[in-house]
Scaffold this motif. Structure first.
Motif, mmCIF file in Angstrom:
data_model
loop_
_atom_site.group_PDB
_atom_site.id
_atom_site.type_symbol
_atom_site.label_atom_id
_atom_site.label_comp_id
_atom_site.label_asym_id
_atom_site.label_seq_id
_atom_site.Cartn_x
_atom_site.Cartn_y
_atom_site.Cartn_z
ATOM 1 N N UNK A 144 2.366 74.834 24.483
ATOM 2 C CA UNK A 144 2.163 73.568 23.781
ATOM 3 C C UNK A 144 1.469 73.806 22.444
ATOM 4 N N UNK A 145 0.569 74.775 22.394
ATOM 5 C CA UNK A 145 -0.118 75.102 21.140
ATOM 6 C C UNK A 145 0.811 75.863 20.199
ATOM 7 N N UNK A 146 1.657 76.719 20.767
ATOM 8 C CA UNK A 146 2.614 77.469 19.953
ATOM 9 C C UNK A 146 3.585 76.526 19.254
ATOM 10 N N UNK A 147 4.034 75.504 19.977
ATOM 11 C CA UNK A 147 5.015 74.574 19.398
ATOM 12 C C UNK A 147 4.427 73.795 18.225
ATOM 13 N N UNK A 148 3.136 73.578 18.240
ATOM 14 C CA UNK A 148 2.495 72.875 17.123
ATOM 15 C C UNK A 148 2.661 73.677 15.833
ATOM 16 N N UNK A 149 2.513 75.002 15.924
ATOM 17 C CA UNK A 149 2.641 75.852 14.743
ATOM 18 C C UNK A 149 4.093 76.031 14.307
ATOM 19 N N UNK A 150 5.020 75.704 15.196
ATOM 20 C CA UNK A 150 6.445 75.838 14.886
ATOM 21 C C UNK A 150 7.125 74.478 15.005
ATOM 22 N N UNK A 151 6.448 73.479 14.484
ATOM 23 C CA UNK A 151 6.913 72.099 14.647
ATOM 24 C C UNK A 151 8.253 71.835 13.979
ATOM 25 N N UNK A 152 8.632 72.679 13.002
ATOM 26 C CA UNK A 152 9.906 72.473 12.314
ATOM 27 C C UNK A 152 11.091 73.000 13.104
ATOM 28 N N UNK A 153 10.822 73.678 14.223
ATOM 29 C CA UNK A 153 11.881 74.268 15.045
ATOM 30 C C UNK A 153 12.168 73.343 16.223
ATOM 31 N N UNK A 154 13.431 73.071 16.491
ATOM 32 C CA UNK A 154 13.780 72.202 17.610
ATOM 33 C C UNK A 154 13.401 72.868 18.931
ATOM 34 N N UNK A 155 13.171 72.044 19.957
ATOM 35 C CA UNK A 155 12.769 72.592 21.256
ATOM 36 C C UNK A 155 13.854 73.494 21.826
ATOM 37 N N UNK A 156 15.099 73.095 21.701
ATOM 38 C CA UNK A 156 16.185 73.904 22.263
ATOM 39 C C UNK A 156 16.269 75.265 21.577
ATOM 40 N N UNK A 157 16.101 75.284 20.255
ATOM 41 C CA UNK A 157 16.171 76.547 19.523
ATOM 42 C C UNK A 157 15.004 77.455 19.886
ATOM 43 N N UNK A 158 13.811 76.866 20.015
ATOM 44 C CA UNK A 158 12.647 77.669 20.362
ATOM 45 C C UNK A 158 12.728 78.148 21.807
ATOM 46 N N UNK A 159 13.220 77.294 22.695
ATOM 47 C CA UNK A 159 13.400 77.704 24.086
ATOM 48 C C UNK A 159 14.331 78.909 24.176
ATOM 49 N N UNK A 160 15.418 78.873 23.431
ATOM 50 C CA UNK A 160 16.389 79.971 23.443
ATOM 51 C C UNK A 160 15.764 81.252 22.906
#
Length: 206
Positions: A144-160
């Motif tokens: 959840x903290x990592x996603x904050x720093x990569x907020x411009x990346x979609x969840x599906x792309x980051x999950x992959x």
């Protein structure tokens, strides 16, 4: 700050910026005739300008967002001057020519109008973001903290990207041990892999 960089370190950043991806020392030598070794790679990593993976060999490097920003800062002639009585070595001259080749690649790309991806690939950005959150290599950080720093990346792309990174020997992802402590935000940020939600990430050997 670009003022902290030596001319050699700056040259390596130009090469990595021109490639816009993770590149191994072997491939760098094939394309540019140089390799990024210690002490340059160690200092560039410590200062947050690049991300290097040293295992398995050969070493692989990618530029970070901080490294890209450093290339946009103004330089001065003084930064590149050779102290009186000294001369540049043949190795240095080869490195600077390699940087010129890389710079030409950037110019040609700009002139052609060809769109290119961001200077770092997504796994490289994940590693850079992890480095900002973790106290030391191998420490657990929450997704959840990592996603904050990569907020411009979609969840599906980051999950992959995260799922793909599990193939690297230094990457681990696990569920939160105490499931009752997982908040709604942490649950939404989890990556579903192997039939379970993974809530935390660790990169680096302990």
């Amino acid at each position: 700050m670009a003022s902290d960089l030596t001319s050699a370190e700056y040259a390596y950043l130009i090469i990595l910026r021109a490639e816009g991806r993770e590149i191994s020392n072997s491939e760098m030598a094939e394309i540019y005739g140089v390799r990024l070794k210690s002490p340059d790679y160690a200092k560039l990593n410590a200062d947050g300008y690049i991300i290097s993976r040293t295992k398995p060999s050969p070493y692989r490097h990618s530029i970070t967002d901080k490294g890209v920003k450093a290339l946009l800062e103004p330089l001065t002639l003084e930064q590149g001057r050779v102290p009186e009585g000294e001369k540049r070595s043949a190795k240095e001259r080869e490195l600077y020519w390699a940087a010129i080749l890389a710079q030409q690649k950037l110019f040609q790309r700009s002139a052609s109008g060809v769109d290119r991806p961001e200077p770092t690939d997504l796994p490289g950005r994940v590693r850079a973001a992890y480095g900002k959150l973790a106290g030391a290599p191998g420490d657990w950080v929450k997704l959840v903290d990592l996603r904050v720093l990569l907020a411009d990346v979609s969840k599906s792309a980051l999950d992959k990207a995260l799922e793909g990174m599990l193939g690297s020997p230094d990457v681990r992802m696990e569920p939160e041990t105490f499931g009752h402590r997982v908040s709604v935000h942490e649950r939404n940020a989890a990556v579903h892999i192997g039939g379970e939600d993974r809530h935390k990430l660790a990169i680096g050997q302990r």
